[in-house]
Design a protein around this motif. Structure first.
Motif, PDB file in Angstrom:
ATOM      1  N   ALA A  77      39.898  34.749  58.580  1.00 15.40           N
ATOM      2  CA  ALA A  77      40.640  33.824  58.202  1.00 15.40           C
ATOM      3  C   ALA A  77      42.144  34.392  57.880  1.00 15.40           C
ATOM      4  O   ALA A  77      43.180  33.420  57.996  1.00 15.40           O
ATOM      5  CB  ALA A  77      40.059  33.596  56.625  1.00 15.40           C
ATOM      6  N   THR A  78      42.164  35.605  57.749  1.00 16.48           N
ATOM      7  CA  THR A  78      43.817  36.003  57.664  1.00 16.48           C
ATOM      8  C   THR A  78      44.367  35.956  59.084  1.00 16.48           C
ATOM      9  O   THR A  78      45.445  35.590  59.373  1.00 16.48           O
ATOM     10  CB  THR A  78      43.860  37.646  57.404  1.00 16.48           C
ATOM     11  N   VAL A  79      43.418  36.259  60.060  1.00 17.60           N
ATOM     12  CA  VAL A  79      43.851  36.096  61.674  1.00 17.60           C
ATOM     13  C   VAL A  79      44.393  34.592  61.876  1.00 17.60           C
ATOM     14  O   VAL A  79      45.316  34.434  62.421  1.00 17.60           O
ATOM     15  CB  VAL A  79      42.847  36.830  62.339  1.00 17.60           C
ATOM     16  N   LEU A  80      43.366  33.649  61.475  1.00 16.58           N
ATOM     17  CA  LEU A  80      43.503  32.352  61.561  1.00 16.58           C
ATOM     18  C   LEU A  80      44.835  31.915  61.042  1.00 16.58           C
ATOM     19  O   LEU A  80      45.641  31.001  61.560  1.00 16.58           O
ATOM     20  CB  LEU A  80      42.370  31.656  61.121  1.00 16.58           C
ATOM     21  N   THR A  81      45.103  32.366  60.060  1.00 15.62           N
ATOM     22  CA  THR A  81      46.243  31.860  59.081  1.00 15.62           C
ATOM     23  C   THR A  81      47.688  32.345  59.761  1.00 15.62           C
ATOM     24  O   THR A  81      48.581  31.479  60.034  1.00 15.62           O
ATOM     25  CB  THR A  81      46.264  32.370  57.582  1.00 15.62           C
ATOM     26  N   LEU A  82      47.655  33.777  60.304  1.00 11.40           N
ATOM     27  CA  LEU A  82      48.752  34.115  60.841  1.00 11.40           C
ATOM     28  C   LEU A  82      48.851  33.377  62.312  1.00 11.40           C
ATOM     29  O   LEU A  82      50.059  33.157  62.886  1.00 11.40           O
ATOM     30  CB  LEU A  82      48.727  35.651  61.089  1.00 11.40           C
ATOM     31  N   GLY A  83      47.604  33.177  62.946  1.00  8.85           N
ATOM     32  CA  GLY A  83      47.849  32.434  64.317  1.00  8.85           C
ATOM     33  C   GLY A  83      48.351  31.194  64.181  1.00  8.85           C
ATOM     34  O   GLY A  83      48.981  30.597  65.256  1.00  8.85           O
ATOM     35  N   SER A  84      48.040  30.523  63.128  1.00  7.87           N
ATOM     36  CA  SER A  84      48.693  28.936  63.132  1.00  7.87           C
ATOM     37  C   SER A  84      50.149  28.991  63.045  1.00  7.87           C
ATOM     38  O   SER A  84      50.879  28.115  63.615  1.00  7.87           O
ATOM     39  CB  SER A  84      48.149  28.399  61.863  1.00  7.87           C
ATOM     40  N   LEU A  85      50.567  30.177  62.074  1.00  7.27           N
ATOM     41  CA  LEU A  85      52.111  30.222  62.108  1.00  7.27           C
ATOM     42  C   LEU A  85      52.755  30.680  63.531  1.00  7.27           C
ATOM     43  O   LEU A  85      53.815  30.144  63.821  1.00  7.27           O
ATOM     44  CB  LEU A  85      52.587  31.455  60.983  1.00  7.27           C
ATOM     45  N   LEU A  86      52.129  31.498  63.843  1.00  6.72           N
ATOM     46  CA  LEU A  86      52.698  32.100  65.284  1.00  6.72           C
ATOM     47  C   LEU A  86      52.446  30.888  66.316  1.00  6.72           C
ATOM     48  O   LEU A  86      53.409  30.515  67.222  1.00  6.72           O
ATOM     49  CB  LEU A  86      51.967  33.188  65.809  1.00  6.72           C
ATOM     50  N   SER A  87      51.566  29.951  66.384  1.00  3.24           N
ATOM     51  CA  SER A  87      51.151  28.996  67.251  1.00  3.24           C
ATOM     52  C   SER A  87      52.644  27.790  66.835  1.00  3.24           C
ATOM     53  O   SER A  87      53.252  27.284  67.928  1.00  3.24           O
ATOM     54  CB  SER A  87      49.957  28.240  67.021  1.00  3.24           C
ATOM     55  N   ALA A  88      52.799  27.713  65.481  1.00  3.27           N
ATOM     56  CA  ALA A  88      53.928  26.738  65.551  1.00  3.27           C
ATOM     57  C   ALA A  88      55.263  27.115  66.073  1.00  3.27           C
ATOM     58  O   ALA A  88      55.862  26.469  66.652  1.00  3.27           O
ATOM     59  CB  ALA A  88      54.003  26.584  64.142  1.00  3.27           C
ATOM     60  N   LEU A  89      55.384  28.488  66.062  1.00  3.61           N
ATOM     61  CA  LEU A  89      56.740  29.079  66.198  1.00  3.61           C
ATOM     62  C   LEU A  89      56.720  29.239  67.911  1.00  3.61           C
ATOM     63  O   LEU A  89      57.918  29.076  68.333  1.00  3.61           O
ATOM     64  CB  LEU A  89      56.836  30.591  65.788  1.00  3.61           C
ATOM     65  N   THR A  90      55.687  29.337  68.480  1.00  2.00           N
ATOM     66  CA  THR A  90      55.735  29.640  69.913  1.00  2.00           C
ATOM     67  C   THR A  90      55.844  28.254  70.697  1.00  2.00           C
ATOM     68  O   THR A  90      56.713  27.838  71.457  1.00  2.00           O
ATOM     69  CB  THR A  90      54.565  30.275  70.507  1.00  2.00           C
ATOM     70  N   LEU A  91      55.427  27.068  69.862  1.00  2.00           N
ATOM     71  CA  LEU A  91      55.542  25.570  70.511  1.00  2.00           C
ATOM     72  C   LEU A  91      56.845  25.272  70.257  1.00  2.00           C
ATOM     73  O   LEU A  91      57.378  24.625  71.068  1.00  2.00           O
ATOM     74  CB  LEU A  91      54.558  24.772  69.812  1.00  2.00           C
ATOM     75  N   ALA A  92      57.459  25.837  69.216  1.00  2.00           N
ATOM     76  CA  ALA A  92      58.941  25.233  69.183  1.00  2.00           C
ATOM     77  C   ALA A  92      59.798  26.221  69.885  1.00  2.00           C
ATOM     78  O   ALA A  92      60.871  25.553  70.320  1.00  2.00           O
ATOM     79  CB  ALA A  92      59.478  25.624  67.509  1.00  2.00           C
ATOM     80  N   LEU A  93      59.388  27.411  70.174  1.00  2.00           N
ATOM     81  CA  LEU A  93      60.089  28.042  71.152  1.00  2.00           C
ATOM     82  C   LEU A  93      60.006  27.567  72.664  1.00  2.00           C
ATOM     83  O   LEU A  93      60.829  27.428  73.236  1.00  2.00           O
ATOM     84  CB  LEU A  93      59.766  29.572  71.375  1.00  2.00           C
ATOM     85  N   CYS A  94      58.768  27.293  73.090  1.00  2.00           N
ATOM     86  CA  CYS A  94      58.626  26.194  74.296  1.00  2.00           C
ATOM     87  C   CYS A  94      59.669  25.374  74.290  1.00  2.00           C
ATOM     88  O   CYS A  94      60.225  24.713  75.372  1.00  2.00           O
ATOM     89  CB  CYS A  94      56.963  25.821  74.500  1.00  2.00           C
TER      90      CYS A  94
END
Length: 403
Positions: A77-94
């Motif tokens: 669950a901790t990995v899932l939480t951090l992954g959602s944040l990273l997903s949002a940041l990388t989509l914005a970077l794209c």
């Protein structure tokens, strides 16, 4: 107590189901729809865009074992939480990327974040919660997650009429940040609160069907089989809608492609109701057979509409069962101890081979045509099916010898 536990489990599966729909829809299924717009905007060829995507899949494969070990260490669950944040940041970077280099870096980071939020991590979260009921929970979760392509292929295609791919990726970033991350954070807090209060019961371990001395060989065969079928499926999915259009199916391509999702759901529903007596190795064989059959049908039928429909349905049925097998087969064969690390290694093999799939299939269609490319992909899938058959037979022999 049992009713309360079941309610918590249902809430967890429902939350994960929603995040899987968003995760797969925004990070994977939408790419083939948005790729032509990306290529035109960035001034590169479509093959180069898929080449970047292939590199990102390879890097994602390299990161999978590390992610798996972290899930065992700090909790899925901790990995899932951090992954959602990273997903949002990388989509914005794209969406922001001013150059091809920045775009390529963002896509690579996007694939790493995918490994932190998609089925690998979600399955680990269910196994952590209750190893004994995890196979059933995995089936329920994949049943919900099957809606991802059905929802996001049409949505992505419709949004392209009004927005640029950059604006669409910003919308997708918001979904990951404001929907997925809070749900994953809730799961993380719930798990830590249960441990702190002492209310969480001692987990029952699941012992694998493969004896310890045969695990290494079984790992190689199973990982190879999943990798080969992953390559087969990734080749088709990355190009599914454009490929159907090039075959002459025109505007029906999106509709036909959208049948893939309901077929996934149907296969998981059938398995949930009638497949309880089938072992995970048998399910893996059935999934491979269905995918190969669907690809052969499309290769033979070409632009014939009923054939294209049968292709999408068979591919979806096989893919749906394959997703269940990816979660349940490692648990069945190797047990619950170190589940995150085991599935991480398998994901690494699958993603490493599948990394080249979109690019290779694009080149193959360009050089030898769609028909021959489909038959070659089906032949490769047959090799994966044979590997699963060997696993099913060896497992049966081990159980008979142990019994």
């Amino acid at each position: 107590m049992r009713e309360a536990r079941n309610a918590i489990s249902l809430a967890t599966i429902s939350a994960l189901g929603l995040t899987q729909i968003i995760g797969y829809g925004t990070l994977y299924y939408s790419f083939s729809i948005l790729a032509p717009g990306m290529a035109k905007d960035l001034g590169v060829t479509l093959e180069q865009v898929f080449g970047v995507f292939s590199v990102s899949l390879f890097v994602g494969g390299l990161s999978a074992p590390v992610i798996g070990k972290q899930m065992d260490r700090v909790g899925a669950a901790t990995v899932l939480t951090l992954g959602s944040l990273l997903s949002a940041l990388t989509l914005a970077l794209c969406a922001w990327s001013p150059s091809v280099a920045v775009f390529a870096l963002a896509i690579v980071l996007l694939e790493i974040s995918s490994g932190m939020v998609q089925y690998q991590a979600a399955f680990a979260a269910l196994v952590e919660s209750d190893p004994r009921t995890a196979p059933r929970s995995i089936t329920y979760l994949t049943l919900i997650g099957g809606f991802a392509s059905t929802i996001f292929w049409p949505i992505s295609a419709a949004l392209m009429d009004y927005l640029s791919w950059r604006e669409i990726y910003l919308m997708f970033a918001a979904l990951n940040l404001f929907v997925c991350m809070p749900l994953h954070f809730w799961m993380m807090r719930k798990g830590k609160a249960a441990i702190a209060s002492g209310t969480i019961r001692e987990r029952e371990r699941v012992i694998g069907a493969i004896p310890p001395e045969a695990r290494r060989g079984a790992m190689v065969v199973v990982s190879s089989a999943f990798a080969i079928l992953g390559f087969t499926l990734a080749s088709i999915l990355a190009h599914m809608v454009p490929m159907l259009g090039n075959l002459g199916l025109g505007t029906a391509s999106v509709v036909i492609g959208s049948l893939f999702g309901p077929a996934q759901i149907l296969s998981r529903l059938i398995n949930m109701i009638f497949g309880t007596r089938l072992s995970p190795p048998v399910l893996a064989v059935i999934s491979a057979a269905l995918m190969v059959t669907g690809i052969v049908i499309l290769g033979v039928s070409g632009s014939w509409l009923p054939g294209a429909v049968a292709f999408a349905v068979c591919l979806g049925l096989g893919s749906g069962i394959n997703s269940i097998a990816q979660g349940s087969l490692p648990l069945y064969l190797f047990g619950s101890d170190g589940y995150g690390a085991i599935t991480g290694k398998m994901a690494a093999a699958r993603l490493a081979l599948g990394a080249a799939a979109p690019f290779v299939f694009a080149i193959a269609m360009e050089q030898i045509g769609i028909g021959l490319s489909l038959f070659a992909t089906a032949a490769l899938g047959t090799v994966g099916m044979a590997a699963f058959i060997s696993v099913a037979m060896s497992t049966k022999r081990s159980l008979v010898a142990a019994g």
